[in-house]
Design a protein around this motif. Structure first.
Motif, PDB file in Angstrom:
ATOM      1  N   TYR A 123       0.875  -1.167   0.061  1.00  0.00           N
ATOM      2  CA  TYR A 123      -0.162   0.016   0.074  1.00  0.00           C
ATOM      3  C   TYR A 123       0.910   1.341   0.154  1.00  0.00           C
ATOM      4  O   TYR A 123       0.559   2.064  -0.885  1.00  0.00           O
ATOM      5  N   LEU A 124       1.809   1.521   1.035  1.00  0.00           N
ATOM      6  CA  LEU A 124       2.641   2.647   1.044  1.00  0.00           C
ATOM      7  C   LEU A 124       3.314   2.499  -0.258  1.00  0.00           C
ATOM      8  O   LEU A 124       3.668   3.745  -0.944  1.00  0.00           O
ATOM      9  N   ALA A 125       4.049   1.512  -0.905  1.00  0.00           N
ATOM     10  CA  ALA A 125       4.615   1.745  -2.107  1.00  0.00           C
ATOM     11  C   ALA A 125       3.737   2.309  -3.262  1.00  0.00           C
ATOM     12  O   ALA A 125       4.150   2.928  -4.118  1.00  0.00           O
ATOM     13  N   SER A 126       2.546   1.783  -3.175  1.00  0.00           N
ATOM     14  CA  SER A 126       1.721   2.375  -4.295  1.00  0.00           C
ATOM     15  C   SER A 126       1.316   3.937  -4.156  1.00  0.00           C
ATOM     16  O   SER A 126       0.802   4.267  -5.112  1.00  0.00           O
ATOM     17  N   THR A 127       1.574   4.524  -3.022  1.00  0.00           N
ATOM     18  CA  THR A 127       1.492   5.845  -2.653  1.00  0.00           C
ATOM     19  C   THR A 127       2.612   6.691  -2.796  1.00  0.00           C
ATOM     20  O   THR A 127       2.518   7.850  -3.005  1.00  0.00           O
ATOM     21  N   LEU A 128       3.960   5.938  -2.891  1.00  0.00           N
ATOM     22  CA  LEU A 128       5.226   6.720  -3.045  1.00  0.00           C
ATOM     23  C   LEU A 128       5.734   6.793  -4.311  1.00  0.00           C
ATOM     24  O   LEU A 128       6.747   7.602  -4.617  1.00  0.00           O
ATOM     25  N   VAL A 129       5.408   6.128  -5.316  1.00  0.00           N
ATOM     26  CA  VAL A 129       6.126   5.846  -6.428  1.00  0.00           C
ATOM     27  C   VAL A 129       5.325   6.709  -7.610  1.00  0.00           C
ATOM     28  O   VAL A 129       4.481   5.990  -8.264  1.00  0.00           O
ATOM     29  N   PRO A 130       5.611   7.965  -7.548  1.00  0.00           N
ATOM     30  CA  PRO A 130       4.639   8.584  -8.685  1.00  0.00           C
ATOM     31  C   PRO A 130       5.044   8.254 -10.182  1.00  0.00           C
ATOM     32  O   PRO A 130       6.149   7.998 -10.423  1.00  0.00           O
ATOM     33  N   GLY A 131       4.141   8.208 -10.748  1.00  0.00           N
ATOM     34  CA  GLY A 131       4.023   7.989 -12.252  1.00  0.00           C
ATOM     35  C   GLY A 131       4.495   6.484 -12.482  1.00  0.00           C
ATOM     36  O   GLY A 131       4.599   6.076 -13.648  1.00  0.00           O
ATOM     37  N   ASP A 132       4.470   5.798 -11.465  1.00  0.00           N
ATOM     38  CA  ASP A 132       4.633   4.249 -11.592  1.00  0.00           C
ATOM     39  C   ASP A 132       3.694   3.575 -12.211  1.00  0.00           C
ATOM     40  O   ASP A 132       2.292   3.610 -11.742  1.00  0.00           O
ATOM     41  N   ASP A 133       3.822   2.809 -13.259  1.00  0.00           N
ATOM     42  CA  ASP A 133       2.795   1.939 -13.782  1.00  0.00           C
ATOM     43  C   ASP A 133       2.241   0.815 -13.028  1.00  0.00           C
ATOM     44  O   ASP A 133       1.043   0.380 -13.232  1.00  0.00           O
ATOM     45  N   ASP A 134       3.034   0.606 -12.130  1.00  0.00           N
ATOM     46  CA  ASP A 134       2.778  -0.450 -11.235  1.00  0.00           C
ATOM     47  C   ASP A 134       2.048  -0.264 -10.051  1.00  0.00           C
ATOM     48  O   ASP A 134       1.361  -1.010  -9.209  1.00  0.00           O
TER      49      ASP A 134
END
Length: 176
Positions: A123-134
């Protein structure tokens, strides 16, 4: 990293796709691709310690990876650490839940709930990686972590069947 055209990577993709679709009803190509890439990435065991501390030492514990994320000075590094913590937790809870107890014995990870930390880390990774397609895949992994860990346990069963039938995995896959 093992290239997507490598036979091992293709085998992981086929097993993941088949198992996730047939047993879980999950056919999302992005998710299946992510999970099969995870298997291929962690095929060489040293990749489990891809995240390193400030002194360059590989980190093989979720607690230490999370501490590295907390100490990171930029969001990109935090996101990378959280993603790896999620991957690490999913890998062990999915493929080797029985070995997990031995893996964490006497370490800080013995106090952690790997499923909770995996969900939280994704969840945290999904909020911290701007512009990431993942990001959508990371969010899905967070929301359905237990399902995908179960799916990996079924992939492990298929790998065990292949091995029992005499199919040898390449020697650099040392986690079988």
């Amino acid at each position: 990293m093992i290239s997507e055209s490598h036979p091992l990577h293709r085998m992981f993709r086929g097993l993941t796709e088949s198992t996730f679709m047939a047993e879980l009803g999950v056919g999302d190509p992005s998710l299946v691709g992510y999970v099969s890439n995870l298997l291929a990435t962690f095929a060489p065991a040293e990749a489990l310690g891809r995240i390193r501390d400030r002194e360059g030492r590989p980190l093989f514990e979720v607690a230490r990876i999370l501490a590295e994320a907390d100490a990171a000075e930029d969001e990109e590094r935090r996101g990378e650490c959280y993603r790896h913590a999620g991957d690490f937790a999913l890998f062990w809870t999915g493929l080797y839940p029985d070995a997990l107890r031995r893996l964490v014995a006497g370490k800080a990870d013995a106090l952690l709930d790997y499923q909770f930390q995996g969900k939280r880390s994704y969840y945290l990774a999904s909020t911290l990686v701007p512009g990431d397609d993942d990001r959508p895949v990371l969010r899905d992994l967070s929301e359905h972590f237990e399902l995908y860990a179960f799916g990996l346990s079924r992939v492990r069963d298929e790998l065990d069947k292949l091995e029992a039938e005499g199919a040898a995995l390449p020697s650099h896959v040392i986690w079988t």
